[in-house]
Design a protein around this motif. Structure first.
Motif, PDB file in Angstrom:
ATOM      1  N   MET A  55      38.901  33.794  37.479  1.00 19.87           N
ATOM      2  CA  MET A  55      39.222  35.217  37.586  1.00 19.87           C
ATOM      3  C   MET A  55      40.629  35.334  38.171  1.00 19.87           C
ATOM      4  N   PRO A  56      41.597  35.830  37.401  1.00 26.72           N
ATOM      5  CA  PRO A  56      42.975  35.887  37.881  1.00 26.72           C
ATOM      6  C   PRO A  56      43.106  36.705  39.163  1.00 26.72           C
ATOM      7  N   THR A  81      39.171  42.445  36.180  1.00 24.91           N
ATOM      8  CA  THR A  81      37.789  41.981  36.341  1.00 24.91           C
ATOM      9  C   THR A  81      36.912  42.464  35.192  1.00 24.91           C
ATOM     10  N   LYS A  82      37.078  43.716  34.803  1.00 24.03           N
ATOM     11  CA  LYS A  82      36.275  44.266  33.704  1.00 24.03           C
ATOM     12  C   LYS A  82      36.495  43.479  32.414  1.00 24.03           C
ATOM     13  N   SER A 111      36.857  44.546  45.647  1.00 25.06           N
ATOM     14  CA  SER A 111      37.493  45.761  45.128  1.00 25.06           C
ATOM     15  C   SER A 111      36.658  46.400  44.024  1.00 25.06           C
ATOM     16  N   TYR A 112      36.031  45.585  43.210  1.00 20.42           N
ATOM     17  CA  TYR A 112      35.190  46.069  42.110  1.00 20.42           C
ATOM     18  C   TYR A 112      33.908  46.696  42.654  1.00 20.42           C
ATOM     19  N   GLY A 113      33.457  46.161  43.805  1.00 25.57           N
ATOM     20  CA  GLY A 113      32.181  46.578  44.396  1.00 25.57           C
ATOM     21  C   GLY A 113      31.141  45.509  44.160  1.00 25.57           C
ATOM     22  N   LEU A 118      27.890  42.323  40.596  1.00 23.61           N
ATOM     23  CA  LEU A 118      26.761  41.436  40.308  1.00 23.61           C
ATOM     24  C   LEU A 118      25.913  41.972  39.156  1.00 23.61           C
ATOM     25  N   ALA A 119      25.703  43.282  39.119  1.00 24.62           N
ATOM     26  CA  ALA A 119      24.930  43.876  38.021  1.00 24.62           C
ATOM     27  C   ALA A 119      25.649  43.683  36.692  1.00 24.62           C
ATOM     28  N   ASP A 120      26.967  43.931  36.692  1.00 26.77           N
ATOM     29  CA  ASP A 120      27.739  43.799  35.453  1.00 26.77           C
ATOM     30  C   ASP A 120      27.875  42.334  35.033  1.00 26.77           C
ATOM     31  N   ALA A 121      28.042  41.440  36.002  1.00 23.93           N
ATOM     32  CA  ALA A 121      28.161  40.017  35.689  1.00 23.93           C
ATOM     33  C   ALA A 121      26.864  39.489  35.093  1.00 23.93           C
TER      34      ALA A 121
END
Length: 277
Positions: A55-56, A81-82, A111-113, A118-121
């Motif tokens: 992840m950059p 991140t998205k 920063s993403y939350g 975790l839900a999105d990943a």
């Protein structure tokens, strides 16, 4: 969770085959989103058993020049991140079996939350996380929530992780243990074969998890040497450097970038697969 997910299944399959695995690292979005996606989607066929996707981040303190430069290229090309999660989702639509581990730093996740990340990943098909700047003392920040969300949390062990420290390092680790074979940044000099063998044996006395060894592996021969004693060999900087070598002066990918990078991965995979024969 850690015994039923993709990572556990892959290491069980490798054990049944009687060989070590090849873990490949690339930086998400390097040198651009579409080229990275083409490399990522070609890695399993080229012989990657597990994939680490970087992840950059603007301040990658544990990374050497090659991976730092890759991160900057990715950020310049619009990596966020998205979009990293979109890469995983696109990959997962075509490959349901190869484990994908996101590797990076806590700041972008924070920063993403954490809960949202975790839900999105998980929804995208991420299997594990390696977050290099969160020590065991900070497990409540991300490690414990990740495990509860069904995402493996892979911990780094280093030459300075002595027997007194290892229980804390390994307490909430799942998936596998990533042994950093040399102190310092990525892309550094390689550890001796004897030192790696001794370190793996010591880790095995503390955990039943598979042990993957990385940092400093630059050739099929070095990957094979690690594969003789560890459960997996991790190659990152050498692959990322191959990406950089296939860029023009303007940073635009040359036509040979994807096949050249995947060809190098095939050579690494051949070294790993032939290591114990």
């Amino acid at each position: 969770m850690s015994e039923t997910g993709r990572i556990a299944r892959r290491f069980a399959a490798l054990k049944a085959e009687g060989r070590a695995g090849l873990v490949t690292f690339i930086t998400a979005g390097d040198p651009d989103h579409e080229t990275c996606r083409a490399v990522l989607e070609g890695l399993p066929e080229a012989g990657a058993d597990l994939i680490e996707l970087g992840m950059p981040f603007t301040d990658p303190m544990a990374d050497g020049p090659a991976i730092q430069a890759a991160g900057l290229r990715a950020l310049k090309a619009g990596a966020k991140t998205k979009r990293v999660l979109e890469l995983v989702a696109d990959f997962r639509a075509k490959d349901q079996d190869t484990p994908v581990i996101l590797m990076g730093y806590y700041n972008p996740i924070y920063s993403y939350g954490v809960e949202r990340f975790l839900a999105d990943a998980k929804a995208a098909g991420v299997d594990g996380l390696i977050v290099v700047d969160l020590p065991p003392e900070e497990d409540e920040e991300l490690c414990i929530p990740a495990l509860k969300a069904g995402v493996n949390f892979v911990r780094l062990a280093t030459p300075t992780s002595d027997d007194a420290r290892l229980p804390a390092v390994l307490k909430n680790t799942s998936g596998f243990v990533y042994y950093v074979s040399v102190a310092g940044i990525t892309g550094a000099a390689s550890a001796s074969d004897a030192a790696v063998a001794e370190a793996v044996a010591r880790l095995k006395r503390h955990t039943d998890l598979p042990v993957a060894v990385g940092f400093g592996i630059k050739s099929p021969e070095q990957a094979a040497a690690v594969a003789r004693v560890a459960d997996a060999a991790v190659v990152g900087s050498a692959i990322v450097s191959r990406v950089a070598a296939n860029l023009g002066e303007d940073g635009v990918p040359k036509p040979r970038l994807v096949p050249d990078v995947l060809g190098f991965v095939r050579q690494l995979a051949a070294g790993v697969r032939g290591a114990r024969t």
